[in-house]
Design a protein around this motif. Structure first.
Motif, PDB file in Angstrom:
ATOM      1  N   ALA A 176      15.128  14.998  22.597  1.00  0.00           N
ATOM      2  CA  ALA A 176      14.066  15.628  23.391  1.00  0.00           C
ATOM      3  C   ALA A 176      14.501  15.863  24.833  1.00  0.00           C
ATOM      4  CB  ALA A 176      12.813  14.750  23.365  1.00  0.00           C
ATOM      5  N   ILE A 177      15.568  15.189  25.257  1.00  0.00           N
ATOM      6  CA  ILE A 177      16.062  15.333  26.624  1.00  0.00           C
ATOM      7  C   ILE A 177      17.051  16.488  26.682  1.00  0.00           C
ATOM      8  CG2 ILE A 177      17.265  14.187  28.513  1.00  0.00           C
ATOM      9  CD1 ILE A 177      16.619  11.535  27.093  1.00  0.00           C
ATOM     10  N   ASP A 178      16.836  17.414  27.594  1.00  0.00           N
ATOM     11  CA  ASP A 178      17.794  18.509  27.769  1.00  0.00           C
ATOM     12  C   ASP A 178      18.987  18.084  28.609  1.00  0.00           C
ATOM     13  OD1 ASP A 178      16.355  20.302  26.263  1.00  0.00           O
ATOM     14  OD2 ASP A 178      15.221  21.072  27.974  1.00  0.00           O
ATOM     15  N   ASN A 179      18.720  17.263  29.607  1.00  0.00           N
ATOM     16  CA  ASN A 179      19.783  16.843  30.522  1.00  0.00           C
ATOM     17  C   ASN A 179      19.658  15.351  30.812  1.00  0.00           C
ATOM     18  OD1 ASN A 179      20.874  19.620  31.349  1.00  0.00           O
ATOM     19  ND2 ASN A 179      18.692  19.803  31.830  1.00  0.00           N
ATOM     20  N   LEU A 180      20.773  14.663  30.736  1.00  0.00           N
ATOM     21  CA  LEU A 180      20.854  13.248  31.085  1.00  0.00           C
ATOM     22  C   LEU A 180      21.736  13.137  32.323  1.00  0.00           C
ATOM     23  CD1 LEU A 180      20.396  10.209  30.412  1.00  0.00           C
ATOM     24  CD2 LEU A 180      22.454  10.347  28.978  1.00  0.00           C
ATOM     25  N   ILE A 181      21.235  12.463  33.342  1.00  0.00           N
ATOM     26  CA  ILE A 181      21.945  12.365  34.613  1.00  0.00           C
ATOM     27  C   ILE A 181      22.127  10.903  34.965  1.00  0.00           C
ATOM     28  CG2 ILE A 181      21.892  12.939  37.073  1.00  0.00           C
ATOM     29  CD1 ILE A 181      19.566  15.037  35.551  1.00  0.00           C
ATOM     30  N   PHE A 182      23.381  10.488  35.135  1.00  0.00           N
ATOM     31  CA  PHE A 182      23.685   9.138  35.612  1.00  0.00           C
ATOM     32  C   PHE A 182      23.822   9.208  37.131  1.00  0.00           C
ATOM     33  CE2 PHE A 182      25.519   6.200  32.160  1.00  0.00           C
ATOM     34  CZ  PHE A 182      24.707   6.743  31.178  1.00  0.00           C
ATOM     35  N   SER A 183      22.934   8.540  37.841  1.00  0.00           N
ATOM     36  CA  SER A 183      23.034   8.422  39.290  1.00  0.00           C
ATOM     37  C   SER A 183      23.690   7.076  39.600  1.00  0.00           C
ATOM     38  CB  SER A 183      21.645   8.503  39.927  1.00  0.00           C
ATOM     39  OG  SER A 183      21.716   8.342  41.322  1.00  0.00           O
ATOM     40  N   ILE A 184      24.936   7.107  40.012  1.00  0.00           N
ATOM     41  CA  ILE A 184      25.735   5.878  40.185  1.00  0.00           C
ATOM     42  C   ILE A 184      25.329   5.208  41.493  1.00  0.00           C
ATOM     43  CG2 ILE A 184      28.067   4.955  40.412  1.00  0.00           C
ATOM     44  CD1 ILE A 184      28.957   7.436  38.702  1.00  0.00           C
TER      45      ILE A 184
END
Length: 533
Positions: A234-242
């Motif tokens: 369901a997620i279009d974009n996954l973003i890891f904020s380090i």
């Protein structure tokens, strides 16, 4: 107006790092650090596992989320021979590799990819074995290079793995991140282009998310894999904020700049629980935080010195000050939730007087100087390495040991420890498969000294023989008896000082649905959704 290259670079970097309002189909995950690699075969840390193995890749087998149960994945079934040395895996059909800006697959996943992925780690003459240095710490540290005799293609969707001997944890080990499946076709393309090293930095897998880009120590971006074999997430974009600092992660969570924050500081737990827009998830961790002494270096090759240090450390004060009571004092190298846990062993109560006496017996009545490396990232088994180091420094000074605190960035820290450059070092471990072998063999076997996962560089023949015999024994009661004997030897020799078994926490915005806490302290992203509240 013509824009300079420098301006364009700054503008693009801003897009990657600035706090922006993300669409509801995106998830922003505040991670505690950067991965060492984008290939799980090359990774030892939990930080790297989350960034790779549960986003980009799959394995033949997986652990059911939230449990230690092994379930089918890229393999639909498996058969084991009567002598338990041959495993035949039936492979899933119709699985698509990622199509990216740098690779367009022409075929589906098949047996060639399994053979490539295992043989890269196993075969010293494999054309990709030495790419990136030839170190596969998990594969080698767990003895897979000695265990696997061959990997054979029966047909395009059947693979047979032959072992040199039976091994009880083998199926569980097959579900671990280092057994992730890479694309053989992509590897062949890179070889033709003379860019083999890209296989570890520009990854291609079959997992629910495709790698998009990485800005070092800042952000990782992934897109949904539309052709994922279990169905698009369901997620279009996954973003890891380090975000290495736990307090900064918490502030980002409160502001809506991230949806999930790992390892909240114990000091922030109460505040998170009171915030109506946030949720706190909690689980008893399958972990151990410990202090390892380099037993190859004097004076730590002296048993009395190691015992003196064990008696000098006030573990309960660390649990009160660092974990704020959210952990249990440790005596074994794994928690009581792991079968074969043993209480009838040598333990080392806080006793500075006994520590000074042991140092005197070892010829160090005036003490000595050493270095103590403090963990540079926040982990559940050690939320604040620097502060713990300062407390340890004070305790050791009381018995005459003068300690200089040292640290490095996470990647350098791990690399230097692997090379045995440390004196005393803070580290820890979170179990990968629920088996005692995953702690004892991986962290303390003679084999794992040279492979880089044995941080104490401890190699004791009787202990080593017991844990190796236990690996080949299929009867659990017999295995348990062997491990308990091994724990008695280990506690007598005290190559590491077990500090704590910590609870594991995640903080989420209440708009996140589908999150599952996992005993292996990994994060599953596939089932996540963002809901409106």
């Amino acid at each position: 107006m013509k824009l300079s290259n420098k301006f364009i670079q700054i503008f693009l970097a801003g897009l990657l790092t600035s706090p922006i309002a993300y669409a509801s189909e995106n998830i922003v995950y505040c991670s505690e650090g950067s991965p060492e690699s984008f290939n799980p075969q090359k990774i030892l840390s939990g930080t790297g596992r989350n960034a790779t193995s549960l986003t980009i890749y799959n394995r033949l087998l997986e652990f059911e989320p939230g449990t230690t149960n092994v379930i089918p994945s890229l393999a639909t079934s498996w058969d084991i021979s009567g002598d338990k040395t041959e495993y035949t895996f039936k492979l899933r059909k119709g699985v698509q590799f990622h199509q990216t800006a740098y690779f367009k697959p022409t075929r589906e996943f098949n047996a060639d990819d399994v053979i490539f992925s295992i043989n890269r780690q196993l075969d010293l003459k494999h054309p990709y074995h030495l790419v990136g240095g030839g170190a596969y710490q998990y594969f080698q540290g767990m003895g897979m290079h000695n265990l696997i005799e061959s990997v054979e293609k029966v047909d395009n969707y059947t693979v047979k793995i032959k072992l040199n001997k039976p091994e009880a944890p083998f199926i569980s080990n097959m579900a671990m991140p280092f057994m992730s499946i890479l694309s053989e076709e992509y590897a062949a393309q890179l070889a033709n282009l003379g860019r083999k090293e890209n296989i570890d930095t520009l990854p291609v897998g079959t997992g629910p998310f495709k790698y998009r880009r990485y800005l070092k120590d800042s952000v990782i971006r992934y897109n949904a894999h539309a052709s994922y074999w279990q169905g698009k997430t369901a997620i279009d974009n996954l973003i890891f904020s380090i975000t290495p600092d736990a307090s900064v992660r918490y502030q980002k969570l409160k502001k809506g700049e991230c949806d999930i924050a790992v390892y909240p500081s114990p000091a922030d737990i109460a505040s998170i629980q009171k915030n109506e827009k946030l949720e706190l998830r909690e689980l008893d961790g399958l972990n151990i935080g410990y202090l390892a002494m380099n037993t190859e270096k004097p004076p730590f090759n002296n048993l009395s010195v190691r015992r003196a240090i064990a008696h000098a450390l006030d573990k309960q004060s660390y649990i009160n000050a660092i974990y704020l009571g959210k952990a249990k004092p440790a005596i074994n190298p794994y928690p009581s939730t792991v079968w074969s846990y043993h209480e009838d062993i040598d333990t080392y109560e806080y006793n500075p007087q006994k520590a000074r006496q042991l140092l005197k017996e070892a010829g160090f009545d005036k003490g000595f100087k050493t270095t103590l490396w403090t963990l540079p990232v926040s982990r559940p088994f050690n939320p604040n390495g620097r502060k713990m180091g300062e407390l340890m420094q004070q305790d050791l000074a009381k018995v005459g040991i003068e300690v200089e605190l040292v640290t490095y960035d996470w990647g350098t820290y791990l690399d230097k420890v692997k090379r045995g450059e440390h004196d005393i070092v803070q580290l820890g471990w979170t179990g990968d498969n629920g088996d005692p072998d995953n702690f004892l063999y991986t962290l303390f076997s003679c084999d794992s000294v040279d492979r880089g996962s044995n941080n104490s560089r401890y190699c004791q023949k009787s202990f080593d023989s017991l844990i190796k015999t236990a690996r080949s024994e299929s009867d659990r009661k017999k295995r348990e008896a062997l491990y308990q004997k091994a724990l008695q030897i280990f506690s007598h020799d005290v190559p590491v000082i077990p500090i704590a078994h910590a609870k594991v926490y995640r903080a989420l915005r209440n708009t996140v649905s589908g999150y599952i806490m996992d005993p292996f302290d990994v994060d599953h992203f596939y089932n996540l959704e963002v809901i409106n509240k």
